[in-house]
Write an enzyme that holds these catalytic residues in place. Structure first.
Site, PDB file in Angstrom:
ATOM      1  N   PRO A   9      24.962-101.658-123.291  1.00  0.00           N
ATOM      2  CA  PRO A   9      24.790-102.658-124.345  1.00  0.00           C
ATOM      3  C   PRO A   9      25.234-102.193-125.737  1.00  0.00           C
ATOM      4  CG  PRO A   9      22.657-101.799-123.634  1.00  0.00           C
ATOM      5  CD  PRO A   9      23.684-101.320-122.639  1.00  0.00           C
ATOM      6  N   ASN A  10      25.874-103.103-126.407  1.00  0.00           N
ATOM      7  CA  ASN A  10      26.326-102.964-127.797  1.00  0.00           C
ATOM      8  C   ASN A  10      27.556-102.067-127.958  1.00  0.00           C
ATOM      9  OD1 ASN A  10      24.142-104.591-128.904  1.00  0.00           O
ATOM     10  ND2 ASN A  10      22.822-102.894-128.314  1.00  0.00           N
ATOM     11  N   ARG A  17      30.234-101.296-135.294  1.00  0.00           N
ATOM     12  CA  ARG A  17      28.787-101.094-135.219  1.00  0.00           C
ATOM     13  C   ARG A  17      28.416 -99.711-135.767  1.00  0.00           C
ATOM     14  NH1 ARG A  17      25.986 -98.899-129.752  1.00  0.00           N
ATOM     15  NH2 ARG A  17      23.862 -99.011-130.490  1.00  0.00           N
ATOM     16  N   TYR A  22      28.824 -94.027-134.923  1.00  0.00           N
ATOM     17  CA  TYR A  22      29.693 -94.177-133.744  1.00  0.00           C
ATOM     18  C   TYR A  22      31.188 -94.165-134.065  1.00  0.00           C
ATOM     19  CZ  TYR A  22      25.229 -95.454-131.674  1.00  0.00           C
ATOM     20  OH  TYR A  22      23.914 -95.431-131.247  1.00  0.00           O
ATOM     21  N   ALA A  73      21.434 -97.958-124.861  1.00  0.00           N
ATOM     22  CA  ALA A  73      19.968 -98.029-125.002  1.00  0.00           C
ATOM     23  C   ALA A  73      19.237 -98.026-123.656  1.00  0.00           C
ATOM     24  CB  ALA A  73      19.595 -99.267-125.806  1.00  0.00           C
ATOM     25  N   HIS A  76      17.389 -94.929-122.161  1.00  0.00           N
ATOM     26  CA  HIS A  76      16.035 -94.534-122.550  1.00  0.00           C
ATOM     27  C   HIS A  76      14.962 -95.416-121.919  1.00  0.00           C
ATOM     28  CE1 HIS A  76      18.583 -92.463-125.372  1.00  0.00           C
ATOM     29  NE2 HIS A  76      18.947 -93.600-125.951  1.00  0.00           N
ATOM     30  N   ASP A  83      17.793 -95.510-110.420  1.00  0.00           N
ATOM     31  CA  ASP A  83      17.733 -95.716-108.963  1.00  0.00           C
ATOM     32  C   ASP A  83      19.110 -96.080-108.400  1.00  0.00           C
ATOM     33  OD1 ASP A  83      15.071 -95.075-108.793  1.00  0.00           O
ATOM     34  OD2 ASP A  83      14.361 -97.145-108.653  1.00  0.00           O
ATOM     35  N   ARG A 107      15.109 -91.703-128.485  1.00  0.00           N
ATOM     36  CA  ARG A 107      16.433 -91.447-127.887  1.00  0.00           C
ATOM     37  C   ARG A 107      16.484 -90.084-127.190  1.00  0.00           C
ATOM     38  NH1 ARG A 107      19.567 -95.632-130.081  1.00  0.00           N
ATOM     39  NH2 ARG A 107      18.795 -96.199-132.123  1.00  0.00           N
TER      40      ARG A 107
END
Ligand code: DQA
Length: 139
Positions: A9-10, A17, A22, A73, A76, A83, A107
């Site tokens: 995500p993101n 961003r 980043y 994210a 975490h 799994d 994090r």
């Protein structure tokens, strides 16, 4: 040789961003550069902001020679992704652009680290290339 890169995500917003953390390069242009630097490797790319889609894609990637996974994210929080990694034989390398251990405490916990083959953290986008080199050389 087929290597799959999966971004969570993101990470579709890389380049705009939180550029102080980043960087200002978008992932598509970075991907173009590693594809041209590693012409013999078929590099498949998948990005999703949805946990279940990432799990489905991990299941579908079971036949590749390696997966480079930045679950962002979900690293975490996601027992489901951990799994899924355990359910396939393919080697998985966890990568992070930033040094998650120098950031917020939340994090510093990864549900994925115990179930992956290796971890590369904190080298900016170069983390992906380092993971790719390791998969190519079989390290
Ligand atoms: C990240 C680190 C995560 O903590 C964060 O949620 C991300 C990106 C990284 O590559 O540095 O989205 O995985």
């Amino acid at each position: 040789m087929k290597i799959t890169i999966i971004n969570g995500p993101n990470l579709n917003l890389l380049g705009t961003r939180e550029t102080d953390i980043y960087g200002s390069q978008n992932f598509e242009s970075y991907l173009d550069s590693i594809r041209s630097n590693f012409p013999k490797v078929r590099i498949e790319y998948f990005q999703s902001n949805i946990e279940g889609e990432i799990i489905n894609f991990i299941h579908e990637s079971k036949d590749c020679n390696g997966i480079i996974l930045n679950a962002a994210a979900y690293t975490h929080t996601s027992i489901g992704i951990a799994d899924a990694i355990k359910s396939i034989d393919c080697k998985v390398i966890e990568v992070h652009i930033s040094n998650t251990y120098s950031r917020e405490e939340f994090r510093q916990k990864s549900f994925l680290s115990p179930v992956v083959s290796g971890i590369i953290i904190g080298f900016g986008l170069d983390s992906y290339r380092l993971a790719l080199e390791s998969l190519i050389t079989g390290g």
